[in-house]
Design an enzyme around this catalytic site. Structure first.
Site, mmCIF file in Angstrom:
data_model
loop_
_atom_site.group_PDB
_atom_site.id
_atom_site.type_symbol
_atom_site.label_atom_id
_atom_site.label_comp_id
_atom_site.label_asym_id
_atom_site.label_seq_id
_atom_site.Cartn_x
_atom_site.Cartn_y
_atom_site.Cartn_z
ATOM 1 N N GLY A 8 42.876 10.855 -8.300
ATOM 2 C CA GLY A 8 42.294 9.552 -8.035
ATOM 3 C C GLY A 8 42.976 8.455 -8.821
ATOM 4 O O GLY A 8 43.971 8.676 -9.516
ATOM 5 N N ILE A 12 41.663 12.617 -12.588
ATOM 6 C CA ILE A 12 42.220 13.721 -11.824
ATOM 7 C C ILE A 12 41.280 14.906 -11.985
ATOM 8 O O ILE A 12 40.933 15.288 -13.107
ATOM 9 C CB ILE A 12 43.622 14.099 -12.331
ATOM 10 C CG1 ILE A 12 44.579 12.917 -12.158
ATOM 11 C CG2 ILE A 12 44.158 15.332 -11.614
ATOM 12 C CD1 ILE A 12 45.824 13.018 -12.983
ATOM 13 N N ASP A 99 40.164 10.917 0.289
ATOM 14 C CA ASP A 99 38.998 11.358 -0.472
ATOM 15 C C ASP A 99 37.707 11.090 0.300
ATOM 16 O O ASP A 99 36.771 11.907 0.266
ATOM 17 C CB ASP A 99 38.956 10.685 -1.844
ATOM 18 C CG ASP A 99 39.085 9.166 -1.783
ATOM 19 O OD1 ASP A 99 39.546 8.633 -0.756
ATOM 20 O OD2 ASP A 99 38.735 8.513 -2.784
ATOM 21 N N THR A 174 26.145 -11.792 -25.725
ATOM 22 C CA THR A 174 27.057 -11.748 -24.575
ATOM 23 C C THR A 174 27.290 -10.325 -24.087
ATOM 24 O O THR A 174 27.284 -10.055 -22.882
ATOM 25 C CB THR A 174 28.400 -12.401 -24.951
ATOM 26 O OG1 THR A 174 28.164 -13.759 -25.326
ATOM 27 C CG2 THR A 174 29.365 -12.374 -23.776
#
Length: 245
Positions: A8, A12, A99, A174
């Site tokens: 991917g 992997i 995939d 934040t």
């Protein structure tokens, strides 16, 4: 034995199968993969085939070069060497990510009915499979990690945060505000996408989730019937077995 390699964009996945039973599984980061970590040494004499599915051509080339030096047979690639056994009812079938198709094959094998497949990785895909096992198309959206990086890289002052599930909605600084927005925003997006796909396919489809973030979100999304971490690998083995019949 069969070895399935799912390459991917971020991770992997390697699986060693005996028939359709998963014996061994390993996950590696695509950007920092150490090929010696493949740990295939003890399995190599017993392997009949190595199956390879990739959406990451650069890393795929590295793997294939390594395999040529360490394994006597060329890996069988999807879709070039092995046909994916599912009708693909979209405008350009050849452009659908391998995939997504393999996930659909494996999910339909389990449900034998209308199915929605949610893959939560670098991208989030929500795909529909008909009652007859046809791939109908779906949705592609940014995954959690992609959203984290995009927010950091496209703003001057916002930091890159660690994706995780917060226990709050209202952040007090934040970092907390970004963490909340990313996580709960993803929950809301996935729920809305599943509901929209359900409305279009009709009936009561089964919802199968997979991908690296599926377990993290499963409880809060609340619409998954099952989370199957190795769905793509299972689809690879199913497609291979089908091609040999």
């Amino acid at each position: 034995m069969l070895v399935a390699l799912d390459i991917g964009n971020t991770n992997i996945h390697l699986g060693v199968f005996q028939e359709r039973r998963l014996l061994f599984h390993k996950v590696m980061r695509a950007e920092e993969v150490d090929l010696e970590e493949l740990a295939l040494g003890s399995y190599l004499p017993l392997i009949s085939e190595i199956l390879l599915a990739s959406v990451n051509p650069k890393v795929e080339d590295v793997f294939c070069t390594w395999l040529e030096k360490n394994y006597p047979k060329k890996p069988l690639k999807f879709p070039g060497d092995i046909r994916v056994p599912i009708p693909v009812l979209v405008r350009e079938p050849h452009k659908v990510g391998i995939d997504r198709l393999l996930n659909a094959v494996a999910a339909y094998e389990k449900t034998r009915g209308t199915t929605i497949v949610v893959d939560m990785g670098t991208a989030i895909t929500v795909d529909a499979v008909s009652e007859r096992g046809e791939f109908l198309g779906g949705i592609i959206a940014p995954g959690l990690e992609s959203s984290v990086k995009a927010l950091h890289l496209r703003t001057a002052l916002l930091p890159e945060v660690t994706p995780e599930r917060p226990d709050y909605y209202i952040g007090k600084d934040t970092v907390e505000a970004i963490t909340s927005g990313l996580y709960w925003g993803t929950v809301g997006m996935v729920e809305r996408l599943i509901k929209g796909v359900k409305k279009e396919v009709g009936g009561e489809p089964r919802v199968i989730a997979t991908g690296g973030d599926a377990s993290l979100f499963a409880a809060d999304v609340g619409l998954f019937h099952e989370v199957i971490p190795h769905l793509t690998l299972e689809g690879m083995v199913l497609a291979y077995k089908n091609s040999r019949q």
